[in-house]
Design a protein around this motif. Sequence first.
Motif, short mmCIF file in Angstrom:
data_model
loop_
_atom_site.label_atom_id
_atom_site.label_comp_id
_atom_site.label_asym_id
_atom_site.label_seq_id
_atom_site.Cartn_x
_atom_site.Cartn_y
_atom_site.Cartn_z
N SER A 1 -18.67 47.16 14.87
CA SER A 1 -19.28 45.86 14.52
C SER A 1 -18.20 44.82 14.26
O SER A 1 -17.01 45.16 14.15
CB SER A 1 -20.16 46.01 13.27
OG SER A 1 -19.39 46.42 12.16
N ILE B 1 -15.42 42.24 13.44
CA ILE B 1 -14.05 42.04 13.90
C ILE B 1 -13.56 43.27 14.69
O ILE B 1 -12.92 43.14 15.73
CB ILE B 1 -13.13 41.76 12.69
CG1 ILE B 1 -13.51 40.42 12.04
CG2 ILE B 1 -11.66 41.78 13.09
CD1 ILE B 1 -12.87 40.15 10.69
N ARG C 1 -18.31 55.29 11.39
CA ARG C 1 -19.28 56.32 10.98
C ARG C 1 -20.54 56.32 11.84
O ARG C 1 -21.22 57.32 11.94
CB ARG C 1 -19.66 56.10 9.51
CG ARG C 1 -18.49 56.32 8.57
CD ARG C 1 -18.82 55.84 7.17
NE ARG C 1 -19.15 54.41 7.16
CZ ARG C 1 -19.50 53.72 6.10
NH1 ARG C 1 -19.58 54.33 4.93
NH2 ARG C 1 -19.77 52.44 6.18
N ASN D 1 -8.93 48.32 10.26
CA ASN D 1 -9.92 47.26 10.09
C ASN D 1 -11.11 47.67 9.20
O ASN D 1 -11.73 46.84 8.57
CB ASN D 1 -10.42 46.84 11.49
CG ASN D 1 -11.66 45.99 11.47
OD1 ASN D 1 -11.61 44.79 11.17
ND2 ASN D 1 -12.81 46.59 11.75
N TYR E 1 -12.61 44.26 -4.59
CA TYR E 1 -12.40 44.05 -3.15
C TYR E 1 -11.08 43.31 -2.92
O TYR E 1 -10.25 43.72 -2.09
CB TYR E 1 -13.57 43.25 -2.56
CG TYR E 1 -13.37 42.83 -1.11
CD1 TYR E 1 -13.57 43.73 -0.07
CD2 TYR E 1 -12.99 41.52 -0.79
CE1 TYR E 1 -13.39 43.34 1.26
CE2 TYR E 1 -12.80 41.13 0.53
CZ TYR E 1 -13.01 42.04 1.55
OH TYR E 1 -12.82 41.65 2.86
N VAL F 1 -15.28 34.93 8.04
CA VAL F 1 -15.57 35.26 9.44
C VAL F 1 -17.06 35.59 9.52
O VAL F 1 -17.60 36.31 8.67
CB VAL F 1 -14.76 36.48 9.92
CG1 VAL F 1 -14.93 36.67 11.43
CG2 VAL F 1 -13.29 36.36 9.54
N THR G 1 -19.71 37.68 10.26
CA THR G 1 -20.01 39.09 10.57
C THR G 1 -21.09 39.56 9.60
O THR G 1 -21.60 38.78 8.80
CB THR G 1 -18.77 40.00 10.36
OG1 THR G 1 -18.50 40.09 8.95
CG2 THR G 1 -17.54 39.51 11.09
N TYR H 1 -21.37 31.43 3.26
CA TYR H 1 -21.07 31.52 4.71
C TYR H 1 -21.93 30.51 5.49
O TYR H 1 -21.44 29.83 6.38
CB TYR H 1 -21.34 32.94 5.22
CG TYR H 1 -20.20 33.92 4.97
CD1 TYR H 1 -19.28 34.21 5.96
CD2 TYR H 1 -20.04 34.54 3.74
CE1 TYR H 1 -18.23 35.09 5.75
CE2 TYR H 1 -19.00 35.43 3.50
CZ TYR H 1 -18.10 35.70 4.51
OH TYR H 1 -17.07 36.56 4.29
N1 NAP Z 1 -16.13 38.86 7.42
C1 NAP Z 1 -15.22 38.22 6.71
O1 NAP Z 1 -15.45 37.07 6.23
C2 NAP Z 1 -13.88 38.83 6.48
C3 NAP Z 1 -12.88 38.03 5.92
C4 NAP Z 1 -11.63 38.58 5.69
C5 NAP Z 1 -11.38 39.89 6.02
N2 NAP Z 1 -12.38 40.66 6.56
C6 NAP Z 1 -12.05 42.05 6.87
O2 NAP Z 1 -12.35 42.29 8.23
C7 NAP Z 1 -12.56 43.70 8.41
C8 NAP Z 1 -13.79 43.92 9.26
O3 NAP Z 1 -14.94 43.45 8.56
P1 NAP Z 1 -16.13 42.68 9.27
O4 NAP Z 1 -16.20 41.35 8.64
O5 NAP Z 1 -16.02 42.80 10.74
O6 NAP Z 1 -17.40 43.47 8.71
P2 NAP Z 1 -18.25 44.69 9.32
O7 NAP Z 1 -18.90 44.26 10.58
O8 NAP Z 1 -19.10 45.18 8.20
O9 NAP Z 1 -17.13 45.75 9.69
C9 NAP Z 1 -16.68 46.76 8.84
C10 NAP Z 1 -16.55 48.01 9.68
O10 NAP Z 1 -15.96 49.04 8.88
C11 NAP Z 1 -16.59 50.25 9.19
N3 NAP Z 1 -16.49 51.16 8.05
C12 NAP Z 1 -16.89 50.95 6.77
N4 NAP Z 1 -16.64 52.02 6.02
C13 NAP Z 1 -16.06 52.93 6.85
C14 NAP Z 1 -15.59 54.24 6.66
N5 NAP Z 1 -15.65 54.85 5.46
N6 NAP Z 1 -15.04 54.90 7.71
C15 NAP Z 1 -14.97 54.30 8.93
N7 NAP Z 1 -15.42 53.06 9.17
C16 NAP Z 1 -15.96 52.39 8.13
C17 NAP Z 1 -18.06 49.88 9.47
O11 NAP Z 1 -18.65 50.80 10.37
P3 NAP Z 1 -19.58 52.06 9.94
O12 NAP Z 1 -20.43 51.57 8.80
O13 NAP Z 1 -20.31 52.42 11.18
O14 NAP Z 1 -18.61 53.12 9.54
C18 NAP Z 1 -17.91 48.54 10.15
O15 NAP Z 1 -17.88 48.68 11.56
C19 NAP Z 1 -12.63 44.29 7.01
O16 NAP Z 1 -11.37 44.87 6.70
C20 NAP Z 1 -12.87 43.09 6.12
O17 NAP Z 1 -12.40 43.30 4.81
C21 NAP Z 1 -13.61 40.16 6.80
#
Ligand code: NAP
Length: 247
Positions: free
Chosen positions: A12, A14, A34, A82, A147, A186, A188, A207
């Motif tokens: 999903s 990023i 997962r 990620n 966090y 971002v 998401t 957001y």
């Molecule tokens: N969105 C923002 O505004 C933002 C801003 C700054 C930084 N970030 C960072 O960007 C990164 C990606 O986040 P996102 O915004 O794209 O959100 P997201 O769509 O919720 O992505 C998080 C991903 O991590 C995976 N995940 C969670 N726990 C896991 C585990 N125990 N083992 C393996 N995979 C796991 C999830 O997949 P499963 O549940 O299928 O495992 C999911 O695909 C994160 O590091 C987040 O902190 C996001």
Amino acid sequence: MNEVAIVTGAGSGIGRAVALRLAESGKTVILFGRDRQALQETTDSGKGDFIIVQGDVTNEKDIAELMKTAEAAGGVNVLVNNAAVMPIAPIDTAELPDWKATVDTNLMGMLNVTHAVIQGMRARGSGHLVMISSVAGRHPFPAAAVYSATKAAMDSFSEGLRAECAAAMKHGGPSIRVTTIAPGAVSTNLTASIRDIETRSHTEAYYASMTSPLTPEDVADAVQFVIETPPHVCISDITMRPTEMVR
Ligand SMILES: NC(=O)c1ccc[n+]([C@@H]2O[C@H](COP(=O)([O-])OP(=O)(O)OC[C@H]3O[C@@H](n4cnc5c(N)ncnc54)[C@H](OP(=O)(O)O)[C@@H]3O)[C@@H](O)[C@H]2O)c1
């Protein structure tokens, strides 16, 4: 031979955008997460050489399986750390299991995969570790202290590792680059892991108040950029925000 990249959390947001971008640019991409169905949807939405490994960054057996697959594919050239969760809540309603899940996933999970991958990079003489951090690690916001702390720890670990790899290289060691990319907001589904109803609606409203938050593809552009710089260039840190984001 094709380069191999692992992207954690590739089902999903990023992670999906990064996986698709790296595959487009010719890498064999190992997608780790997962939810197998979500990983499958990533591969179905792009073109390239994909390998799915279902697993949890907190589970040693899953990581051993990931490494077996990666070695069979030729070894890892690029790791994009990620995967993360963000079950934020104010201190008075915060649940300890949420804090533990945040530290276990965002910090220990990142360390688990890094530890598994780095010995192979050392043996092959090169590699690139890309850490998806957050502006929250530098500017913690209310309800998100834990966090934010995991992201600050990621930044600190990454800079320490970068310095250690650079020092080792000076003495004939491998060329291992470490890059931290810290995005602001971002668009998401990261807020889906927020269980505290008030915090979730407040965060979603924040957001939604943005005209143009970053997109996952914006972050994928940054990942591709740092990977494609010449091997003697290590971009150690990128901070990127929506232009309208204040902190
Ligand atoms: N969105 C923002 O505004 C933002 C801003 C700054 C930084 N970030 C960072 O960007 C990164 C990606 O986040 P996102 O915004 O794209 O959100 P997201 O769509 O919720 O992505 C998080 C991903 O991590 C995976 N995940 C969670 N726990 C896991 C585990 N125990 N083992 C393996 N995979 C796991 C999830 O997949 P499963 O549940 O299928 O495992 C999911 O695909 C994160 O590091 C987040 O902190 C996001």
